[in-house]
Design a protein around this motif. Structure first.
Motif, PDB file in Angstrom:
ATOM      1  N   MET A 195      15.670 -17.048 -12.764  1.00 40.14           N
ATOM      2  CA  MET A 195      15.617 -17.621 -14.080  1.00 40.14           C
ATOM      3  C   MET A 195      14.309 -18.387 -14.247  1.00 40.14           C
ATOM      4  O   MET A 195      13.927 -19.193 -13.416  1.00 40.14           O
ATOM      5  N   ALA A 196      13.612 -18.124 -15.340  1.00 41.45           N
ATOM      6  CA  ALA A 196      12.343 -18.791 -15.608  1.00 41.45           C
ATOM      7  C   ALA A 196      12.582 -20.235 -16.029  1.00 41.45           C
ATOM      8  O   ALA A 196      13.573 -20.551 -16.676  1.00 41.45           O
ATOM      9  N   LEU A 197      11.667 -21.089 -15.658  1.00 42.61           N
ATOM     10  CA  LEU A 197      11.729 -22.488 -16.059  1.00 42.61           C
ATOM     11  C   LEU A 197      11.056 -22.726 -17.405  1.00 42.61           C
ATOM     12  O   LEU A 197      11.307 -23.735 -18.054  1.00 42.61           O
ATOM     13  N   ALA A 198      10.178 -21.810 -17.788  1.00 41.38           N
ATOM     14  CA  ALA A 198       9.434 -22.002 -19.028  1.00 41.38           C
ATOM     15  C   ALA A 198       9.027 -20.648 -19.598  1.00 41.38           C
ATOM     16  O   ALA A 198       9.131 -19.627 -18.925  1.00 41.38           O
ATOM     17  N   LYS A 199       8.549 -20.676 -20.823  1.00 42.93           N
ATOM     18  CA  LYS A 199       8.060 -19.480 -21.510  1.00 42.93           C
ATOM     19  C   LYS A 199       6.644 -19.768 -22.001  1.00 42.93           C
ATOM     20  O   LYS A 199       6.388 -20.837 -22.572  1.00 42.93           O
ATOM     21  N   LEU A 200       5.734 -18.839 -21.766  1.00 42.94           N
ATOM     22  CA  LEU A 200       4.363 -19.018 -22.230  1.00 42.94           C
ATOM     23  C   LEU A 200       4.346 -19.048 -23.749  1.00 42.94           C
ATOM     24  O   LEU A 200       4.831 -18.140 -24.414  1.00 42.94           O
ATOM     25  N   ASP A 201       3.780 -20.105 -24.304  1.00 42.90           N
ATOM     26  CA  ASP A 201       3.726 -20.254 -25.755  1.00 42.90           C
ATOM     27  C   ASP A 201       2.364 -19.838 -26.294  1.00 42.90           C
ATOM     28  O   ASP A 201       2.273 -19.059 -27.224  1.00 42.90           O
ATOM     29  N   ILE A 202       1.302 -20.375 -25.706  1.00 43.96           N
ATOM     30  CA  ILE A 202      -0.038 -20.144 -26.242  1.00 43.96           C
ATOM     31  C   ILE A 202      -1.060 -20.401 -25.142  1.00 43.96           C
ATOM     32  O   ILE A 202      -0.808 -21.187 -24.227  1.00 43.96           O
ATOM     33  N   VAL A 203      -2.195 -19.739 -25.208  1.00 39.74           N
ATOM     34  CA  VAL A 203      -3.311 -19.984 -24.304  1.00 39.74           C
ATOM     35  C   VAL A 203      -4.347 -20.786 -25.086  1.00 39.74           C
ATOM     36  O   VAL A 203      -4.721 -20.396 -26.193  1.00 39.74           O
ATOM     37  N   VAL A 204      -4.786 -21.916 -24.531  1.00 33.43           N
ATOM     38  CA  VAL A 204      -5.695 -22.820 -25.234  1.00 33.43           C
ATOM     39  C   VAL A 204      -7.048 -22.824 -24.528  1.00 33.43           C
ATOM     40  O   VAL A 204      -7.109 -23.001 -23.317  1.00 33.43           O
ATOM     41  N   LEU A 205      -8.109 -22.643 -25.304  1.00 30.31           N
ATOM     42  CA  LEU A 205      -9.460 -22.701 -24.775  1.00 30.31           C
ATOM     43  C   LEU A 205     -10.153 -23.937 -25.327  1.00 30.31           C
ATOM     44  O   LEU A 205     -10.209 -24.126 -26.542  1.00 30.31           O
ATOM     45  N   ASP A 206     -10.677 -24.787 -24.437  1.00 35.52           N
ATOM     46  CA  ASP A 206     -11.503 -25.914 -24.860  1.00 35.52           C
ATOM     47  C   ASP A 206     -12.864 -25.371 -25.280  1.00 35.52           C
ATOM     48  O   ASP A 206     -13.360 -24.384 -24.712  1.00 35.52           O
ATOM     49  N   CYS A 207     -13.480 -26.016 -26.276  1.00 30.30           N
ATOM     50  CA  CYS A 207     -14.765 -25.533 -26.776  1.00 30.30           C
ATOM     51  C   CYS A 207     -15.398 -26.604 -27.665  1.00 30.30           C
ATOM     52  O   CYS A 207     -14.724 -27.534 -28.093  1.00 30.30           O
ATOM     53  N   PRO A 208     -16.679 -26.456 -27.983  1.00 30.67           N
ATOM     54  CA  PRO A 208     -17.316 -27.435 -28.860  1.00 30.67           C
ATOM     55  C   PRO A 208     -16.985 -27.226 -30.341  1.00 30.67           C
ATOM     56  O   PRO A 208     -17.001 -28.169 -31.111  1.00 30.67           O
ATOM     57  N   ASP A 209     -16.681 -25.976 -30.762  1.00 31.23           N
ATOM     58  CA  ASP A 209     -16.440 -25.667 -32.179  1.00 31.23           C
ATOM     59  C   ASP A 209     -15.233 -24.732 -32.302  1.00 31.23           C
ATOM     60  O   ASP A 209     -15.395 -23.508 -32.220  1.00 31.23           O
ATOM     61  N   PRO A 210     -14.031 -25.280 -32.472  1.00 34.92           N
ATOM     62  CA  PRO A 210     -12.822 -24.449 -32.508  1.00 34.92           C
ATOM     63  C   PRO A 210     -12.839 -23.370 -33.586  1.00 34.92           C
ATOM     64  O   PRO A 210     -12.412 -22.241 -33.345  1.00 34.92           O
ATOM     65  N   HIS A 211     -13.330 -23.689 -34.767  1.00 36.94           N
ATOM     66  CA  HIS A 211     -13.348 -22.709 -35.848  1.00 36.94           C
ATOM     67  C   HIS A 211     -14.255 -21.521 -35.504  1.00 36.94           C
ATOM     68  O   HIS A 211     -13.880 -20.355 -35.696  1.00 36.94           O
ATOM     69  N   ALA A 212     -15.434 -21.803 -34.990  1.00 40.36           N
ATOM     70  CA  ALA A 212     -16.377 -20.736 -34.644  1.00 40.36           C
ATOM     71  C   ALA A 212     -15.823 -19.843 -33.541  1.00 40.36           C
ATOM     72  O   ALA A 212     -15.918 -18.613 -33.613  1.00 40.36           O
ATOM     73  N   LEU A 213     -15.221 -20.445 -32.503  1.00 40.66           N
ATOM     74  CA  LEU A 213     -14.716 -19.629 -31.399  1.00 40.66           C
ATOM     75  C   LEU A 213     -13.482 -18.835 -31.822  1.00 40.66           C
ATOM     76  O   LEU A 213     -13.316 -17.679 -31.429  1.00 40.66           O
ATOM     77  N   ALA A 214     -12.637 -19.397 -32.667  1.00 39.63           N
ATOM     78  CA  ALA A 214     -11.499 -18.644 -33.208  1.00 39.63           C
ATOM     79  C   ALA A 214     -11.997 -17.457 -34.018  1.00 39.63           C
ATOM     80  O   ALA A 214     -11.436 -16.353 -33.939  1.00 39.63           O
ATOM     81  N   GLY A 215     -13.070 -17.644 -34.781  1.00 37.28           N
ATOM     82  CA  GLY A 215     -13.649 -16.540 -35.540  1.00 37.28           C
ATOM     83  C   GLY A 215     -14.185 -15.444 -34.650  1.00 37.28           C
ATOM     84  O   GLY A 215     -14.030 -14.255 -34.950  1.00 37.28           O
ATOM     85  N   PHE A 216     -14.808 -15.812 -33.528  1.00 39.91           N
ATOM     86  CA  PHE A 216     -15.289 -14.824 -32.567  1.00 39.91           C
ATOM     87  C   PHE A 216     -14.130 -13.981 -32.061  1.00 39.91           C
ATOM     88  O   PHE A 216     -14.170 -12.758 -32.099  1.00 39.91           O
ATOM     89  N   TYR A 217     -13.060 -14.641 -31.577  1.00 42.10           N
ATOM     90  CA  TYR A 217     -11.928 -13.892 -31.021  1.00 42.10           C
ATOM     91  C   TYR A 217     -11.152 -13.136 -32.093  1.00 42.10           C
ATOM     92  O   TYR A 217     -10.585 -12.083 -31.815  1.00 42.10           O
ATOM     93  N   ALA A 218     -11.149 -13.609 -33.332  1.00 39.70           N
ATOM     94  CA  ALA A 218     -10.539 -12.845 -34.428  1.00 39.70           C
ATOM     95  C   ALA A 218     -11.325 -11.551 -34.635  1.00 39.70           C
ATOM     96  O   ALA A 218     -10.739 -10.497 -34.897  1.00 39.70           O
ATOM     97  N   GLY A 219     -12.644 -11.617 -34.497  1.00 40.66           N
ATOM     98  CA  GLY A 219     -13.463 -10.415 -34.595  1.00 40.66           C
ATOM     99  C   GLY A 219     -13.214  -9.443 -33.468  1.00 40.66           C
ATOM    100  O   GLY A 219     -13.284  -8.232 -33.649  1.00 40.66           O
ATOM    101  N   VAL A 220     -12.904  -9.956 -32.288  1.00 42.86           N
ATOM    102  CA  VAL A 220     -12.642  -9.110 -31.122  1.00 42.86           C
ATOM    103  C   VAL A 220     -11.221  -8.555 -31.144  1.00 42.86           C
ATOM    104  O   VAL A 220     -11.001  -7.362 -30.921  1.00 42.86           O
ATOM    105  N   LEU A 221     -10.227  -9.412 -31.399  1.00 46.65           N
ATOM    106  CA  LEU A 221      -8.819  -9.052 -31.249  1.00 46.65           C
ATOM    107  C   LEU A 221      -8.093  -8.768 -32.562  1.00 46.65           C
ATOM    108  O   LEU A 221      -6.972  -8.275 -32.552  1.00 46.65           O
TER     109      LEU A 221
END
Length: 122
Positions: A1-27
């Motif tokens: 039995m699992a103790l937890a469920k993966l909810d989200i992967v978080v990346l630290d960065c200097p500009d969250p909006h810009a990096l989210a836009g990069f990964y939106a372009g990729v994924l």
């Protein structure tokens, strides 16, 4: 039995909006911002685990490969065509980290904030 469920992967960065836009372009997916919290941006990825991007003052990007500035984690992204995917991520601002062996089934890049990720042939 699992103790937890993966909810989200978080990346630290200097500009969250810009990096989210990069990964939106990729994924693909939808960038969701909280107007009251500019330090956090979510990327809802269709059929996959969501990514989040968190502003980190003083962020120092990892170096690949380097023992003294360890990458700590990286993302493996599965693609149908390595050459086409490479062209796309470079146009979005990725930087190649390892171009020595073009015949293997993966290629290593850094996103615009310096996090390593791999494009992997499926």
């Amino acid at each position: 039995m699992a103790l937890a469920k993966l909810d989200i992967v978080v990346l630290d960065c200097p500009d969250p909006h810009a990096l989210a836009g990069f990964y939106a372009g990729v994924l693909g997916g939808t960038v969701e911002e909280d107007p009251e919290d500019s330090a956090w941006v979510d990327l809802k990825v269709p059929g996959g685990t969501a990514l989040a991007f968190q502003r980190a003052p003083g962020f120092v990007p990892p170096e690949w490969p380097a023992a003294d500035r360890s990458q700590q984690f990286h993302l493996d992204l599965v693609v149908e065509d390595l050459d086409a995917a490479e062209k796309g991520v470079l146009e979005l601002g990725a930087k190649p980290l390892d171009t020595a062996d073009r015949e293997r089934t993966f290629r290593v890049y850094a996103d615009p904030a310096g996090h390593p990720f791999c494009l992997c042939a499926c």
